[in-house]
Design an enzyme around this catalytic site. Sequence first.
Site, mmCIF file in Angstrom:
data_model
loop_
_atom_site.group_PDB
_atom_site.id
_atom_site.type_symbol
_atom_site.label_atom_id
_atom_site.label_comp_id
_atom_site.label_asym_id
_atom_site.label_seq_id
_atom_site.Cartn_x
_atom_site.Cartn_y
_atom_site.Cartn_z
ATOM 1 N N LYS A 153 -19.627 -7.900 12.523
ATOM 2 C CA LYS A 153 -20.213 -8.673 11.426
ATOM 3 C C LYS A 153 -20.886 -9.945 11.950
ATOM 4 C CE LYS A 153 -16.879 -6.922 8.046
ATOM 5 N NZ LYS A 153 -15.655 -7.190 7.274
ATOM 6 N N THR A 203 -13.115 6.022 0.808
ATOM 7 C CA THR A 203 -12.757 4.870 -0.029
ATOM 8 C C THR A 203 -13.992 4.158 -0.560
ATOM 9 O OG1 THR A 203 -10.724 4.555 1.231
ATOM 10 C CG2 THR A 203 -11.473 2.705 -0.099
#
Length: 419
Positions: A204, A13
């Site tokens: 993150k 993707t």
Amino acid sequence: MTSLKVALLGLGTVGLGVFESITQRKEQIEGLIGRKIEISGVLIKNQVKSRDLHDGVFISKDFEEVITRKKPEVVIEAIGGIEPARTYIEYSLRNGCHVVSANKDCIARHGKELQKIARENGVRFVYEASVAGGIPVLRTLRELLAVNKVERLEAILNGTSNFILSMMRSEGASFTEALALAQQKGFAEQDPTNDIEGIDAFYKSMILSEWIYGDQPDWANVQVKGISGITLDEIRAAEKIGLRVKHLVSIDESLKVEITPKFVDSEHPLYSVENVNNAVLIKTDLLGDLTLIGAGAGAKPTASAIVEDLISLYLTLENLHFNIPKRADNSLGEEGAAENQEQTMLLFYENLSVQESAAIISDLEERGSVITYSEDESLGLSYVLFIGRNTDYSHPKLKNVYDAIVNNVISNAKQPIGV
């Protein structure tokens, strides 16, 4: 224009989004970096699978073949996961390639050591897309808040979780229904565990902690809670009293990191952040609060950040040398050989002491103008933007000229690791 060869690792993707962004905006990118851009090879997992790529694109299952066939200058890693991505990144850096990545798992665990390898080999490892999709949060923290102290950061860092919570609130969907819709739209993987259990947001947050404060907390001490236990009844009850449930990451200067669903009211800057959007609220001592909002899930936002990172490599490293006149053969012309030609340089130093930085600034100021001096403690780097005059243009090639400039200007001070 000389050709910039770029190898792309992965055509899922994100990888396909990067490929399409580069090919569809080829002329625009070339205009920005001043070079022709060529995708020199694409690493794939399944060579039999049909792919709608234009003729002439080299694809292979063999990493070494992709890297050695045309010797790319930049490698874009879009595989994900720890291995073999970490090995491929390290190999690329050690062989003189800049690397652009969106791989939060790998960067959270190995980012510091990979940055060290990049510095040792005179290349850069950049990963804006690893944190908040299309939001340029790392670049903002480095370039715009260089003089600010970041006291605290609060963020929505997973677009899938935010989409699910938004659908539950606005459409009255159950958690299961909202997750199925996220998967149908391509916002969630078939195995959504990392998104809905807070693992993606955790990785993150570790990258951000290291970027801002130069270190990560002990992973075992970080509270991580996802959204899988949130019910529609809880969403509705919160709505009745003017609250919304948001999956938030919080980081402060004591390295306390928390990833958990929280209730926020209409006064909170992240209250109205809905659907797949991410948002980062940065609390600083001088500027005050700064909020960045943008798309955080899907191929296009991530591809956008990767391509912007690719462009930034050449806007910051090459285009600063814009004022050296060149002939078509890339050697210096008569003008370039003129004595006292003014020259602009960005100098990179590693681990400067206070005394060393003062000596370098003093030395440079005797020969020109120091435009700016900044430090990145998380990477151990200092940057000096300098405009001065060169006294030796005897070398015909640009790289040698840069070397000559550096050696003449700062012969008595600590040498830079890059120009």
